[in-house]
Write a protein that holds these residues in place. Structure first.
Motif, PDB file in Angstrom:
ATOM      1  N   ARG A 197       0.792  -1.596   0.038  1.00 23.90           N
ATOM      2  CA  ARG A 197       0.071   0.563   0.309  1.00 23.90           C
ATOM      3  C   ARG A 197       0.796   1.640  -0.082  1.00 23.90           C
ATOM      4  NH1 ARG A 197      -2.499  -3.564   2.829  1.00 23.90           N
ATOM      5  NH2 ARG A 197      -5.056  -3.929   2.858  1.00 23.90           N
ATOM      6  N   SER A 198       0.597   2.673  -0.833  1.00 21.40           N
ATOM      7  CA  SER A 198       1.159   3.435  -1.204  1.00 21.40           C
ATOM      8  C   SER A 198       0.012   4.604  -0.119  1.00 21.40           C
ATOM      9  CB  SER A 198       1.545   3.104  -2.746  1.00 21.40           C
ATOM     10  OG  SER A 198       2.519   3.145  -2.976  1.00 21.40           O
ATOM     11  N   PHE A 199       0.708   5.951   0.576  1.00 20.58           N
ATOM     12  CA  PHE A 199       0.531   6.966   0.815  1.00 20.58           C
ATOM     13  C   PHE A 199       0.934   7.893   0.836  1.00 20.58           C
ATOM     14  CE2 PHE A 199       0.123   2.990   3.600  1.00 20.58           C
ATOM     15  CZ  PHE A 199      -1.098   2.747   3.894  1.00 20.58           C
ATOM     16  N   ASN A 200      -0.203   8.096   0.368  1.00 18.47           N
ATOM     17  CA  ASN A 200       0.115  10.196   0.755  1.00 18.47           C
ATOM     18  C   ASN A 200       0.734  11.179   1.131  1.00 18.47           C
ATOM     19  OD1 ASN A 200      -2.011  10.959   1.412  1.00 18.47           O
ATOM     20  ND2 ASN A 200      -2.959  11.644  -0.361  1.00 18.47           N
ATOM     21  N   LEU A 201       0.931  12.766   1.145  1.00 19.83           N
ATOM     22  CA  LEU A 201       0.900  13.217   2.880  1.00 19.83           C
ATOM     23  C   LEU A 201       0.484  12.770   3.955  1.00 19.83           C
ATOM     24  CD1 LEU A 201       4.192  15.738   0.712  1.00 19.83           C
ATOM     25  CD2 LEU A 201       4.490  13.668   1.829  1.00 19.83           C
ATOM     26  N   ASP A 202      -0.754  12.605   3.209  1.00 20.78           N
ATOM     27  CA  ASP A 202      -1.965  13.072   4.487  1.00 20.78           C
ATOM     28  C   ASP A 202      -2.585  11.695   5.034  1.00 20.78           C
ATOM     29  OD1 ASP A 202      -2.152  15.692   3.705  1.00 20.78           O
ATOM     30  OD2 ASP A 202      -3.264  15.528   2.369  1.00 20.78           O
ATOM     31  N   GLY A 203      -1.393  10.970   5.031  1.00 22.57           N
ATOM     32  CA  GLY A 203      -2.052   9.821   5.446  1.00 22.57           C
ATOM     33  C   GLY A 203      -2.854   8.976   4.496  1.00 22.57           C
ATOM     34  N   GLU A 204      -3.500   9.197   3.713  1.00 22.57           N
ATOM     35  CA  GLU A 204      -3.857   8.683   2.442  1.00 22.57           C
ATOM     36  C   GLU A 204      -4.086   7.630   1.667  1.00 22.57           C
ATOM     37  OE1 GLU A 204      -6.306  11.652   0.958  1.00 22.57           O
ATOM     38  OE2 GLU A 204      -7.791  13.191   2.485  1.00 22.57           O
ATOM     39  N   GLU A 205      -4.546   6.499   1.763  1.00 17.20           N
ATOM     40  CA  GLU A 205      -4.074   5.312   1.152  1.00 17.20           C
ATOM     41  C   GLU A 205      -4.083   5.871  -0.690  1.00 17.20           C
ATOM     42  OE1 GLU A 205      -6.058   1.278   0.404  1.00 17.20           O
ATOM     43  OE2 GLU A 205      -4.634   1.221   1.987  1.00 17.20           O
ATOM     44  N   THR A 206      -3.012   5.738  -1.700  1.00 21.52           N
ATOM     45  CA  THR A 206      -3.391   5.871  -2.810  1.00 21.52           C
ATOM     46  C   THR A 206      -3.330   5.040  -3.934  1.00 21.52           C
ATOM     47  OG1 THR A 206      -0.913   6.306  -3.483  1.00 21.52           O
ATOM     48  CG2 THR A 206      -2.428   7.866  -2.271  1.00 21.52           C
ATOM     49  N   THR A 207      -3.027   4.094  -3.523  1.00 22.61           N
ATOM     50  CA  THR A 207      -2.677   3.013  -4.563  1.00 22.61           C
ATOM     51  C   THR A 207      -2.889   0.963  -3.281  1.00 22.61           C
ATOM     52  OG1 THR A 207      -0.408   2.519  -4.761  1.00 22.61           O
ATOM     53  CG2 THR A 207      -1.568   3.711  -6.419  1.00 22.61           C
ATOM     54  N   VAL A 208      -3.209   0.712  -4.165  1.00 20.25           N
ATOM     55  CA  VAL A 208      -3.005  -1.389  -3.279  1.00 20.25           C
ATOM     56  C   VAL A 208      -2.724  -2.088  -4.262  1.00 20.25           C
ATOM     57  CG1 VAL A 208      -4.376  -2.653  -1.749  1.00 20.25           C
ATOM     58  CG2 VAL A 208      -4.993  -0.329  -1.482  1.00 20.25           C
ATOM     59  N   PHE A 209      -1.637  -3.258  -3.750  1.00 20.45           N
ATOM     60  CA  PHE A 209      -1.443  -3.972  -4.402  1.00 20.45           C
ATOM     61  C   PHE A 209      -1.595  -5.479  -4.108  1.00 20.45           C
ATOM     62  CE2 PHE A 209       1.819  -7.129  -6.061  1.00 20.45           C
ATOM     63  CZ  PHE A 209       1.730  -7.363  -7.961  1.00 20.45           C
ATOM     64  N   HIS A 210      -1.939  -6.568  -4.615  1.00 21.41           N
ATOM     65  CA  HIS A 210      -2.199  -7.491  -4.041  1.00 21.41           C
ATOM     66  C   HIS A 210      -1.704  -9.283  -4.360  1.00 21.41           C
ATOM     67  CE1 HIS A 210      -4.840  -6.307  -0.120  1.00 21.41           C
ATOM     68  NE2 HIS A 210      -5.475  -5.577  -1.339  1.00 21.41           N
ATOM     69  N   SER A 211      -0.814 -10.235  -3.997  1.00 20.46           N
ATOM     70  CA  SER A 211      -0.043 -10.560  -4.817  1.00 20.46           C
ATOM     71  C   SER A 211      -0.031 -12.132  -3.800  1.00 20.46           C
ATOM     72  CB  SER A 211       1.272 -10.369  -5.111  1.00 20.46           C
ATOM     73  OG  SER A 211       1.679 -11.824  -6.221  1.00 20.46           O
ATOM     74  N   THR A 212      -0.671 -13.513  -4.299  1.00 29.84           N
ATOM     75  CA  THR A 212      -0.446 -14.095  -3.491  1.00 29.84           C
ATOM     76  C   THR A 212       0.816 -15.254  -3.788  1.00 29.84           C
ATOM     77  OG1 THR A 212      -1.208 -15.935  -5.450  1.00 29.84           O
ATOM     78  CG2 THR A 212      -3.327 -14.673  -3.990  1.00 29.84           C
ATOM     79  N   GLY A 213       1.666 -14.959  -4.851  1.00 31.88           N
ATOM     80  CA  GLY A 213       3.224 -14.917  -5.316  1.00 31.88           C
ATOM     81  C   GLY A 213       3.778 -14.953  -4.208  1.00 31.88           C
ATOM     82  N   ASP A 214       5.327 -14.730  -4.445  1.00 32.98           N
ATOM     83  CA  ASP A 214       6.557 -14.455  -3.649  1.00 32.98           C
ATOM     84  C   ASP A 214       7.422 -13.493  -4.665  1.00 32.98           C
ATOM     85  OD1 ASP A 214       8.266 -15.389  -5.597  1.00 32.98           O
ATOM     86  OD2 ASP A 214       7.805 -17.232  -4.326  1.00 32.98           O
ATOM     87  N   THR A 215       8.133 -12.321  -3.837  1.00 35.59           N
ATOM     88  CA  THR A 215       8.775 -11.322  -4.074  1.00 35.59           C
ATOM     89  C   THR A 215      10.191 -11.195  -3.625  1.00 35.59           C
ATOM     90  OG1 THR A 215       9.535  -9.315  -5.123  1.00 35.59           O
ATOM     91  CG2 THR A 215       7.640  -9.160  -2.710  1.00 35.59           C
ATOM     92  N   THR A 216      11.469 -10.707  -3.926  1.00 38.62           N
ATOM     93  CA  THR A 216      12.502 -11.032  -2.648  1.00 38.62           C
ATOM     94  C   THR A 216      12.488  -8.727  -2.482  1.00 38.62           C
ATOM     95  OG1 THR A 216      13.763 -12.418  -4.084  1.00 38.62           O
ATOM     96  CG2 THR A 216      15.257 -10.253  -3.037  1.00 38.62           C
ATOM     97  N   LEU A 217      13.101  -9.123  -1.855  1.00 42.96           N
ATOM     98  CA  LEU A 217      12.997  -7.243  -0.929  1.00 42.96           C
ATOM     99  C   LEU A 217      14.887  -6.669  -1.118  1.00 42.96           C
ATOM    100  CD1 LEU A 217      10.797  -7.586   1.948  1.00 42.96           C
ATOM    101  CD2 LEU A 217      10.149  -6.726  -0.253  1.00 42.96           C
ATOM    102  N   ASP A 218      15.178  -6.017  -1.904  1.00 43.64           N
ATOM    103  CA  ASP A 218      16.322  -6.058  -2.460  1.00 43.64           C
ATOM    104  C   ASP A 218      16.928  -4.193  -1.805  1.00 43.64           C
ATOM    105  OD1 ASP A 218      16.971  -7.791  -4.005  1.00 43.64           O
ATOM    106  OD2 ASP A 218      16.042  -6.745  -5.417  1.00 43.64           O
ATOM    107  N   ASP A 219      15.548  -4.065  -0.947  1.00 42.24           N
ATOM    108  CA  ASP A 219      15.985  -2.843  -0.437  1.00 42.24           C
ATOM    109  C   ASP A 219      15.688  -2.837   1.603  1.00 42.24           C
ATOM    110  OD1 ASP A 219      12.924  -3.077  -0.589  1.00 42.24           O
ATOM    111  OD2 ASP A 219      12.799  -1.380  -0.972  1.00 42.24           O
ATOM    112  N   ILE A 220      15.797  -3.782   1.757  1.00 41.08           N
ATOM    113  CA  ILE A 220      15.700  -4.110   3.903  1.00 41.08           C
ATOM    114  C   ILE A 220      16.759  -4.397   3.790  1.00 41.08           C
ATOM    115  CG2 ILE A 220      14.303  -5.487   5.218  1.00 41.08           C
ATOM    116  CD1 ILE A 220      12.391  -3.228   3.083  1.00 41.08           C
ATOM    117  N   ARG A 221      17.473  -4.025   4.771  1.00 39.39           N
ATOM    118  CA  ARG A 221      19.025  -4.274   4.883  1.00 39.39           C
ATOM    119  C   ARG A 221      19.012  -4.304   6.494  1.00 39.39           C
ATOM    120  NH1 ARG A 221      19.534  -4.534   0.921  1.00 39.39           N
ATOM    121  NH2 ARG A 221      20.711  -2.777  -0.698  1.00 39.39           N
TER     122      ARG A 221
END
Length: 312
Positions: A214-238
């Protein structure tokens, strides 16, 4: 006369309470030392470290032994009055059992309040020091002991906050994961919710399964939502599994304010915080066990003087 009786009861209660506390702490110390001696020997822990370990344990022993000591102190205080017919003399002078119990109840309230602040300061700091000794000298034993406790974890970094409902250190898998990504001002930019997340040794990264972004704007409102039943790699998590393991802290190692903040963070992150909330309220309710015990002990001993102190 009333003030003299109050002073007499309070002084006898304090004397018995101190003796009972010393006795219970000695029992706890011996039992715990016998139970852990093989661990100390196997890990070759120096004698001075063992001494430090139990010096840090004394506040905790006193805290858990206090309700039992209050019970013994109340039974002996009222029981001796009954045995010496002092209780009968007080009642014949028009002093009711309720009035006789007032100084003991006041002592119990003060002991309960003192128990809360004692636990909130000295016990938590002592448990933290014990934990550091266990990590350094009894690492294998501690990891085994805390394995099942790695639930409801919060991992905070400068750019994101991660909440985890359950983490398996042996398999390096996390369940019920919520990740909140913040901008420099602390506003929420993106949130990822995943049923499962596991560590990939070959690539040194995390993979999530059955997730929503889910993505949010500066007012804290939800702008986009993406659902997936698959998998994905998180490259930007350290962060690594070892970082999660270090977050496996028990409620006994946190003060009331720290635990309250932790519970609020869990609720904000969407993680089930009921177990931790129970521990939060338990810190208050356990302290006032001392008052409840006095309410039980006074009528139990006073109503059956023929049974003696042993019966009480």
């Amino acid at each position: 006369m009333i003030k003299r009786i109050d002073t007499y009861l309070i002084w006898r209660f304090i004397q018995t309470l101190a003796f009972a506390l010393i006795a219970f702490m000695g029992i706890f110390l011996v039992v715990d030392l016998v139970e852990n001696m093989d661990k100390f020997i196997d890990s070759e822990v120096p004698k001075e470290i063992i001494l430090q370990y139990y010096l840090h344990s004394l506040p905790w022993f006193l805290n858990i032994g206090l309700p039992m000591a209050v019970l013994v102190a109340t039974i002996f205080t009222i029981g001796i009055l009954s045995k010496r017919n002092e209780l009968t003399a007080m009642k014949s002078s028009g002093i009711s059992l309720y009035r006789i119990a007032v100084p003991l109840l006041l002592c119990a309230v003060l002991v309960s309040a003192g128990s809360f602040f004692w636990e909130d300061n000295l016990v938590t700091s002592g448990n933290q020091a014990r934990r550091e000794i266990e990590k350094e000298y009894l690492g294998k034993t501690r990891n085994k002991h805390y394995r099942e406790r790695r639930n409801n974890i919060i991992l905070q970094k400068s750019e994101f906050v991660i909440g985890i409902e359950r983490f398996q250190s042996s398999r390096k898998r996390a369940y019920g994961v919520t990740m909140q990504f913040l901008n420099k001002g602390g506003e929420l930019q993106k949130r990822i919710d995943a049923n499962k997340m596991y560590w990939q040794e070959d690539s040194g990264s995390w993979k999530i399964m059955n997730y929503a972004i889910r993505s949010f704007n500066l007012d804290g409102e939800e702008t986009t939502v993406f659902h997936s039943t698959g998998d994905t790699t998180l490259d930007d998590i350290r962060f690594e599994p070892a970082d999660i393991s270090r977050e496996a802290i028990s409620p006994e190692e946190m003060s009331f304010s720290e635990l309250q903040l932790f519970v609020n963070e869990l609720a904000t992150s969407g993680v089930d915080n009921r177990r931790w909330e129970v521990n939060l309220h338990g810190k208050i309710s356990f302290a006032f066990t001392n008052l409840i015990i006095v309410l039980f002990a006074v009528p139990m001993v006073a109503s059956r003087p023929q049974g003696g102190l042993a019966f009480g």
